[in-house]
Motif scaffolding. Structure first.
Motif, short mmCIF file in Angstrom:
data_model
loop_
_atom_site.label_atom_id
_atom_site.label_comp_id
_atom_site.label_asym_id
_atom_site.label_seq_id
_atom_site.Cartn_x
_atom_site.Cartn_y
_atom_site.Cartn_z
N UNK A 128 53.21 38.04 37.55
CA UNK A 128 52.46 37.26 38.54
C UNK A 128 52.41 37.95 39.92
N UNK A 132 51.00 42.27 43.44
CA UNK A 132 50.83 41.81 44.82
C UNK A 132 51.84 42.51 45.73
N UNK A 154 44.98 33.91 54.69
CA UNK A 154 44.57 34.38 53.37
C UNK A 154 45.29 33.59 52.28
N UNK A 157 44.64 29.65 51.13
CA UNK A 157 43.40 29.27 50.45
C UNK A 157 43.56 28.98 48.96
N UNK A 158 44.71 29.31 48.39
CA UNK A 158 44.88 29.09 46.95
C UNK A 158 46.25 28.49 46.68
N UNK A 160 48.35 29.44 44.43
CA UNK A 160 49.34 30.50 44.24
C UNK A 160 49.79 31.06 45.59
N UNK A 161 48.82 31.20 46.49
CA UNK A 161 49.15 31.68 47.84
C UNK A 161 50.03 30.68 48.57
N UNK B 52 41.80 38.85 42.47
CA UNK B 52 43.16 38.40 42.17
C UNK B 52 44.11 39.58 42.13
N UNK B 56 47.86 36.02 42.73
CA UNK B 56 47.49 35.63 44.09
C UNK B 56 46.04 36.02 44.35
N UNK B 57 45.17 35.02 44.54
CA UNK B 57 43.78 35.36 44.81
C UNK B 57 43.58 35.69 46.29
N UNK B 58 42.90 36.78 46.55
CA UNK B 58 42.49 37.09 47.91
C UNK B 58 40.99 36.80 47.99
N UNK B 59 40.61 35.99 48.93
CA UNK B 59 39.22 35.56 49.00
C UNK B 59 38.56 36.23 50.21
#
Lengths: 522, 195
Positions: A128, A132, A154, A157-158, A160-161, B52, B56-59
């Motif tokens: 996961x 990153x 950043x 926004x999610x 997971x973040x 992703x 972790x998605x970076x948008x």
């Protein structure tokens, strides 16, 4: 006498910064108060002839993979690393052990000896978050720090973040409790934090904990830690830079609001036509060398509040006729071959309590030990067949009720105590095997390098208020200062203490931008 | 500035491929990670791209603009976001009944996120280009990859003879020359009084 840039302090950050600027075609002078370069990268015959001991740093985790190593062609300048196959071995009081491996599958198998569930968790964390961490950590180390708002914008926004942000806000102990069930696995990973000086119950350090869980490396500099400093010096001189030792700077000369040079203790004045860069810790740099009268009062307040009150180390440098053999090796042979052996008790609470004892000036009586034998991997650091060992025990700088002076009374007894703790795990470590020993209590560490205030080996506490965008001070973490033509480049800047040359690299980039120099490394 | 070059043979005529490339919605449907497209005018679109990294998605929100084109041969677009600028060159070359598509992407991270952007692009560009090729294959039928994707200057061309390689480079040189002339025209325009 005049140079484009004058750099105060020939620690590895100062040398790295100087090497970048010199190769950009600038005239550069590095001034070092002591007779040797390197600061915390220091190797000397501390016990017996031929036994080369690393006085401060032992391992340079990030250097070989850093842009500094590549850009400055340090290998060409004689800097080489060897990589132990087995990294850190945590030994528990019941003589079981857990060895850390850089290969994730092998590491998961090792964890599975304690908990199958924790092994699955570890594999999932790698899947996961491994990429990153890989993609961001080194990049963020070797660039000026991000504002907290930029990071959270950043991540928030999610889902997971947001999990990462939650983890970042938590303490290492909280994060480990959330992730793992085995007490031994938690002790092992918590030690990965505390060996770097991160307090186990400090909020706001979860992300670093995650990095320390997922990434492991232990490159050892061939010839000792000081070889890195010598290589960096060669890199400076190869491009026309000058390094002067035994040249103590008395003050940084400020005219108006501009740093224009330095004045040495011997009365010499050296002009800097472009800038002065200081590698010296903040209080000495700004309150001592610059002077409060040249600085805005809010900045002075920040300098005065910069703190170095965390745990220090009680260090034994040993010349050995044979390497230690641990009881734990009977059940896990690689323990004897690991880069380090770590003995931190059997419960997470042991490290937490040790840190609390240290905060109140009480040296821990239980083992808070890390032992490293560089000669297992680089035999050049001792005569043939012999070994050097560095033994670290977590310790306070001040001892209640005597303060730092208390070490005079305690040091010999404490050294015996620490050796006793060690030999309870490695019974062959007897007086017969120990050929020579130097005791280095926290006050000795500070005497050796007074950038390590209060013997804190990371040049100021690595706490959330002094990390990243807050290191050394919020608003001044981009290596610039309120004085024009004065820059910072020490371990008190982002990315913090340890040997990685990040601050030297990053400061050179900012300076190159400000003076429109040739950024040859981009 | 990190850059990547990629080449595909598309089972369609240059006119068909041009139509596809010039339609932002259809093009973006083949670009991995593009989640939302808002057309602002014939040449400009806002894009939301999710990349992703692990879980972790970076948008990233980009504005892309086609700032030069020579139908049905060449197109140059620039996409900008808060922390990056991406330049894209697309060239189309007839190959019998098929079309060879050349894509050249340059990404420049900017500001404090520059090293992260550059590092991510370096790690992901090859994988994303391969996914783009797969999408094209689904759209146009059989597609053969002429060249492996790689950093410019380290290009690996699979199953290409030396003679073919010379011809390929000749074509690349033509695109480069076209770009040079375009640049000169633009410069001349901006330098002309009264313009």
């Amino acid at each position: 006498m005049s140079y484009d840039f004058v750099i105060v302090g020939a620690g590895h950050h100062g040398l790295a910064c100087a090497a970048y600027l010199a190769r950009a075609g600038e005239s550069v002078l590095v001034l070092e108060r002591s007779s040797r370069v390197g600061g915390g990268c220091s190797t000397e015959e501390a016990t017996l002839p031929g036994f080369r001991h690393n006085i401060c740093s032992v391992v340079h985790t990030h250097v070989p993979t850093s842009p500094v190593y590549r850009d400055l062609e340090l290998e060409r300048h004689g800097v080489r690393y060897v990589y132990p196959e087995h990294l850190r071995g945590t030994i528990f009081p019941d003589q079981r052990s857990l060895v850390m491996y850089r290969d994730a599958n092998r590491m998961a198998d090792e964890i599975a000896r304690f908990s199958a569930r924790d092994a699955r968790t570890f594999r999932q964390l790698v899947a996961d978050y491994g990429e990153f961490i890989d993609s961001t950590y080194l990049s963020l180390m070797y660039s000026p720090p991000l504002a907290p708002s930029l990071q959270s914008a950043q991540l928030e926004q999610s889902a997971e973040g947001r999990t990462l942000l939650q983890w970042q806000a938590s303490t290492p102990v909280q994060l480990l409790d959330e992730l793992f069930e085995s007490e031994e696995v938690k002790v092992h990973f918590l030690a990965r934090m505390t060996v770097l000086g991160f307090p186990p119950d400090q909020f706001g350090q979860g992300w670093i904990c995650l990095f320390r869980i997922l990434k492991a490396e232990a490159p050892i500099c061939v010839g000792g830690s000081g070889s890195l400093a010598l290589g960096l010096r060669r890199a400076v001189e190869a491009h026309g830079g000058v390094v002067q030792t035994d040249a103590a700077v008395h003050r940084i000369v400020v005219h108006g609001n501009r740093a224009i040079g330095v004045e040495l203790k011997d009365g010499r004045r050296i002009d800097a036509s472009k800038a002065v860069v200081t590698n010296v810790e903040p209080k000495k740099s700004f309150l001592g060398m610059v002077g409060e009268e040249h600085l805005p009062s809010p900045f002075v307040a920040r300098v005065k509040n910069y703190h170095s009150n965390g745990r220090s180390l009680f260090v034994l440098h040993l010349a050995l006729s044979a390497p230690p053999h641990y009881r734990a090796a009977a059940g896990n042979a690689p323990v004897d071959l690991a880069f380090s052996q770590e003995m931190f008790g059997g419960r997470v609470e042991d490290q937490v309590r040790a840190y609390r004892d240290i905060a109140t000036g009480v040296p821990p009586r239980m083992e808070m030990l890390q032992v490293t034998l560089p000669t297992l991997f680089d035999p050049s650091q001792a005569p043939a067949g012999r070994h050097t060992a560095v033994v670290w025990q977590y310790a306070p700088y001040r001892i209640e009720p005597d303060g730092p002076e208390g070490w005079r009374r305690l040091r010999d007894e404490y050294a015996e105590h620490v050796l006793g703790l060690w030999s309870s795990y490695a019974p062959n470590i007897t007086k017969d095997v120990i050929l020579g020993m130097r005791i280095q209590d926290p006050t000795d560490t500070e005497r050796h390098n007074d950038n390590l205030v209060n013997g804190v080996d990371v040049v100021g506490d690595m706490t959330p208020d002094q990390m990243g965008w807050f290191r050394p001070f919020a608003g001044w973490s981009d290596y610039r200062t309120p004085v024009e033509g004065l820059y910072m480049c020490g371990g008190y800047c982002h990315p913090g203490g340890g040997v990685h040359a990040g601050a030297g690299h990053n400061a050179a980039g900012v300076i190159a931008d400000d003076y429109q120099l040739n950024r040859w490394w981009d | 500035m990190p850059e990547r070059e990629t080449r595909f043979v598309v089972n369609a005529s240059p006119a068909e491929v041009w139509k596809f490339v010039r339609d932002v919605h259809s093009l973006c449907s083949c670009i991995p990670g593009v989640e939302k497209v808002t057309l602002l005018d014939e040449r400009t679109a806002d894009l939301t791209v999710k990349e992703k990294v692990g879980v972790v998605p970076l948008i990233v929100k980009l504005t892309a603009r086609i700032d030069a084109e020579d139908p049905p041969h060449y197109l140059h677009a620039v996409a900008t976001a808060d922390h990056l600028t991406m330049e894209i060159d697309v060239g189309l070359k007839p190959d019998g009944t098929r079309t060879e598509l050349l894509g050249l992407i340059r990404v420049k991270g900017e500001g404090p996120l520059r090293p992260v952007v550059n590092s991510l692009f370096d790690k992901r560009a090859d994988e994303r280009a391969a996914q783009f090729a797969e999408q094209l294959e689904r759209r146009f039928g059989a597609v053969g990859a002429v060249g492996a994707v790689g950093a410019v200057g380290a290009e690996v061309v699979a199953e290409t003879t030396p003679e073919e390689l010379v011809r390929e480079r000749g074509w690349l040189a033509q695109v480069g020359e076209w770009l040079r002339r375009l640049w000169q025209r633009l410069q001349a325009r901006s330098a002309s009084p009264g313009k």
